[in-house]
Design a protein around this motif. Sequence first.
Motif, PDB file in Angstrom:
ATOM      1  N   VAL A 172      -6.745  21.756  74.814  1.00 30.47           N
ATOM      2  CA  VAL A 172      -7.945  21.586  73.986  1.00 30.47           C
ATOM      3  C   VAL A 172      -9.058  20.879  74.756  1.00 30.47           C
ATOM      4  CG1 VAL A 172      -6.486  21.445  71.934  1.00 30.47           C
ATOM      5  CG2 VAL A 172      -7.326  19.348  72.981  1.00 30.47           C
ATOM      6  N   SER A 497      -6.090  22.179  66.253  1.00 30.24           N
ATOM      7  CA  SER A 497      -6.205  22.421  67.698  1.00 30.24           C
ATOM      8  C   SER A 497      -7.425  23.269  68.015  1.00 30.24           C
ATOM      9  CB  SER A 497      -4.940  23.114  68.207  1.00 30.24           C
ATOM     10  OG  SER A 497      -3.803  22.304  68.010  1.00 30.24           O
ATOM     11  N   ARG A 501     -10.630  22.017  70.180  1.00 30.17           N
ATOM     12  CA  ARG A 501     -10.989  22.743  71.394  1.00 30.17           C
ATOM     13  C   ARG A 501     -12.424  23.241  71.313  1.00 30.17           C
ATOM     14  NH1 ARG A 501      -6.832  25.691  71.793  1.00 30.17           N
ATOM     15  NH2 ARG A 501      -7.542  27.526  70.637  1.00 30.17           N
TER      16      ARG A 501
END
Length: 513
Positions: A172, A497, A501
């Motif tokens: 990420v 996630s 990211r």
Amino acid sequence: MTGLVDFLSDFHFIRPVWLVAVPLVLLLWWRIRSRATARPAPPRGVAPHLAAALTVGEAGRRRLLPIDGVMAAVVFASLGAAGPAWTRVPSPFVSQTAPLAIALEVSESMMATDIQPTRLDRAKHKILDLVATRAGARTALIAYAGSAHSVAPLTEDPEVLKPFLEALSPEVMPSDGANATAALELARGALAGQEFQGAILFVLDGLDAVDLPAFDANAAEDGPVVVYLKVGGSSDLRVPSGSTVVEVTADGSDVAEIERRVASAWREALARDDRQQWADRGWIFAIPAALLALIWFRRGWTMRWSVAVAVLLVFAGDGARAEGLTDWFGGTVAGWFLTPDQQGQIAYNNNRFAEAADLFTDPTWQSYALYRAGKYPEAAETASRLDTADAAITEGMARLRNREYRAGVAAFEKALERDPDNATAAHNLEVAQQIVTYIERVQEQSDTGEEAGIGADEVRFDNESGRGTETRITGDEATKEMQTVDEWMRSVDTNASVFLRTRFALEAARPTP
């Protein structure tokens, strides 16, 4: 050792004028004892060796005398009346632990398996353990690799940090590396503007030499205390001189050491806050004074004039607190000496908020304890029955924590009606109104309300504010997209996630001002 240094640096007497009695008492003791132990003149006409043999009680002249116990008791009482202190009285409106910004290294090197399962996984577990021990304390989370990013601002709710912490991985992060300087800058920014200076925890496996000047500058500027939790890596971690490095352990000793360092930083900041009163610890000297006074019941060991002096000195420190008795006796015995409210205050000061809420009979303090224990509906209900501005503020804060935003606004408005000059109520009202405005704006943009009843024949989203349009969903439509618990949890982890990211990539691509 840290606790001893804090004690020595903050120790002082609140009422030092009573210390004048100590040398006067010692002088009086010396004069009385010297007369009592003086050798009588030898009788005339008797040889010295015969006079010594005929003298009765000469061997007992050097034993303890009544004046010894009396003067010791009076000296202890004088010290207690002077009010020894080294900590401040905790405020119910101030967190009992320093705010903490945690900077976690999320680089490729943290995926090494020299510490099972990986360095990063072990670091996450330690952070969760640390957050769990900091009841009611504010914690921020920062992730860094080639760049640094704020994951979560200061929050008292560990559940806010948990999903984002678990979603962190090198994948990420926009780029690999270990830019601790950028992480330090973000951590300082997260703590800026706090009422008390907080601390920074770096969880890492190494620190590059290029980052050392930034940490040296932070120390030179008397910035936040920096503690390092070393997770694997080389045997030596290069850090600025005087810094605290804690090695990760299999048990909880590393977390306990970090918490001690953070608590020390809080005590140091609190000691510099002149708005809080010093906690009077005169009771410590009252205990030996009272024990010595017990021998006055023996015949021949009472000096009447000293009794009045000792009693006066024991009660001179009107600010002394009985809470120290619990350091010597258990809760059952303490109940013989302390009222329920006093016991509740002790539990509150020791961060045992749920226990304090059960002990308090004072509804104001009970509402404080319920709020700090995370029992927001009960805290709001208790505070709503009181007619003070502080109680309305407590109710408003509990309403906001329970996501009753409009009720929170009403509570702060009520507090201002009771005390128009209350700055805390005015600030909290402004924040609560901004929250409601934000929610209504999101509601308007998404054309949905704030609550939805899944599974009903017809679901109507709340549109109390009158913004957006009414939205109805039939029962079949509402249940069609329902997921199992496992599917929902997987989607939350994946979304966290992806969210991190995407946000980190956008922040990294943003031009540097």
